[in-house]
Design an enzyme around this catalytic site. Structure first.
Site, short mmCIF file in Angstrom:
data_model
loop_
_atom_site.label_atom_id
_atom_site.label_comp_id
_atom_site.label_asym_id
_atom_site.label_seq_id
_atom_site.Cartn_x
_atom_site.Cartn_y
_atom_site.Cartn_z
N ILE A 65 15.28 10.61 -1.90
CA ILE A 65 15.43 9.14 -1.84
C ILE A 65 15.89 8.56 -3.17
O ILE A 65 16.19 7.37 -3.26
CB ILE A 65 14.14 8.46 -1.38
CG1 ILE A 65 12.95 8.82 -2.27
CG2 ILE A 65 13.85 8.81 0.07
CD1 ILE A 65 11.66 8.10 -1.89
N TYR A 151 -0.91 6.04 -7.93
CA TYR A 151 -0.43 6.13 -6.54
C TYR A 151 -0.60 4.79 -5.83
O TYR A 151 0.34 4.26 -5.23
CB TYR A 151 -1.19 7.23 -5.80
CG TYR A 151 -0.83 7.34 -4.34
CD1 TYR A 151 0.38 7.87 -3.94
CD2 TYR A 151 -1.74 6.93 -3.35
CE1 TYR A 151 0.71 7.98 -2.60
CE2 TYR A 151 -1.43 7.04 -2.01
CZ TYR A 151 -0.20 7.57 -1.64
OH TYR A 151 0.12 7.67 -0.30
N LYS A 155 2.19 1.99 -4.28
CA LYS A 155 2.21 1.49 -2.91
C LYS A 155 2.12 -0.04 -2.87
O LYS A 155 2.72 -0.69 -2.01
CB LYS A 155 1.08 2.13 -2.10
CG LYS A 155 1.31 3.61 -1.81
CD LYS A 155 2.60 3.84 -1.03
CE LYS A 155 2.81 5.28 -0.66
NZ LYS A 155 4.07 5.50 0.09
#
Length: 327
Positions: A65, A151, A155
């Site tokens: 990506i 993390y 998000k």
């Protein structure tokens, strides 16, 4: 929403959750499922059955990506996108800059490519990590963001960008905040594996399972097939934008989890309890159980597998695939 004849790109489709999403999509009357994956964590073998279906294929020239031109080529001509690509929690802890490029910049790349390629709807994987430790239980989608790790931060940033792209370009996006997902295809022996495989590995090696703290910390465990079904439900729903918990709303302590696994394995091993390290104690999430109400009402999703049933399916898979013998 009608999926008949549609073409769908699944980013991270060879991974733990992604491979089950692909299988779930192939139950629908769709024209094509294209898997876009860099195989950093995914495995082609997870798609062996799915690739027997002529509608399913893997994008042939890579699938990162961070590669904008390649991502756009894969997305061209597709109707919908489901994205599950991300660096995992502990990996982000050790490699935060790479986590930024993959989870934050990569999410921007996906959103930008969706707009450029006129994608009708994006289903994007968020995480319950955005919540951090629970202030109230069960946690609704309005629960404050108390995250403290890289993390969860990535998000939160991703969710904010989804909101911005929806507002600026009208891109339809549904973000799914997964609780503790477990099941086949999860890393079973790697350094960054989850609590369920770690316990199983110990027990199958005839070693006492280890629990940090007193085992009272509790989470919401959801089987991977249920998570995959929620992705497809979200895609088919008439909902155009929103963030949703994906869980069971069932509270299970780590001690209860371990006792269930020991019982299923018919093991007489005794649990070893040890104190948390200073690093773990600082960032520990003690309780995280998500409300399932919003997903039920707006996406038509409700979990199917109780914890014991899901764990039994996972144990059977480990036996069938020889994971037990690989340790």
């Amino acid at each position: 929403m009608e999926l008949k004849g549609s073409k769908i790109l699944v980013i991270g489709g060879a991974g733990f959750i992604g491979s089950f999403v692909v299988a779930e999509l192939l139950k629908e009357d769709i024209a094509e499922v294209l898997v876009y994956d860099n195989f950093a964590r995914g495995q082609r073998s997870y798609l062996d059955e799915q690739l027997k279906d002529s509608r399913c294929s893997i994008f042939p020239i890579g699938g990162d990506i961070r590669e904008v031109d390649i991502l756009n080529e894969a997305m061209a001509g597709k109707d919908y996108v489901i994205s599950l690509a991300a660096m995992w929690l502990l990996h982000c802890k050790d490699f935060p800059r790479t986590a930024f490029h993959v989870n934050i910049e990569g999410t921007f790349n996906i959103l930008e490519a969706c707009v450029k390629n006129n994608i009708k709807k994006l289903i994007w994987s968020s995480s319950a990590s955005v919540y951090g430790d629970a202030v109230e239980l069960p946690m609704t989608e309005d629960h404050p963001f108390n995250n403290k790790n890289f993390y969860g931060a990535s998000k939160i940033a991703g969710e904010a960008m989804c909101t911005a792209f929806n507002d600026r370009y009208g891109l339809e996006v549904i973000g799914l905040r997964y609780m503790n997902v477990y099941g086949p295809h999860q890393d079973q022996t790697a350094a960054y594996t989850g609590v369920v495989p770690i316990m199983l590995n110990k027990i199958e090696a005839n070693e006492s399972p280890v629990i940090n703290g007193d085992g009272s910390q509790a989470y919401d465990f959801i089987y991977v097939e249920d998570v995959a079904r929620c992705n497809v439900n979200a895609l088919k729903s008439d909902t155009k934008f929103g963030m949703y918990n994906v869980g069971t709303e069932v509270q299970t302590s780590i001690k209860e989890l371990c006792d269930t696994i020991l019982d299923l394995k018919k093991s007489e091993l005794k649990v070893i309890y040890k104190p948390y390290s200073a690093d773990d104690a600082r960032s520990l999430v003690q309780n995280r159980i998500g409300s399932r109400v919003k997903a039920e009402e707006e996406l038509g999703f409700r979990y199917k597998y109780e914890l014991r049933d899901g764990l039994k399916k996972l144990i059977d898979w480990r036996i069938d695939t020889g994971v037990d013998q690989k340790k």
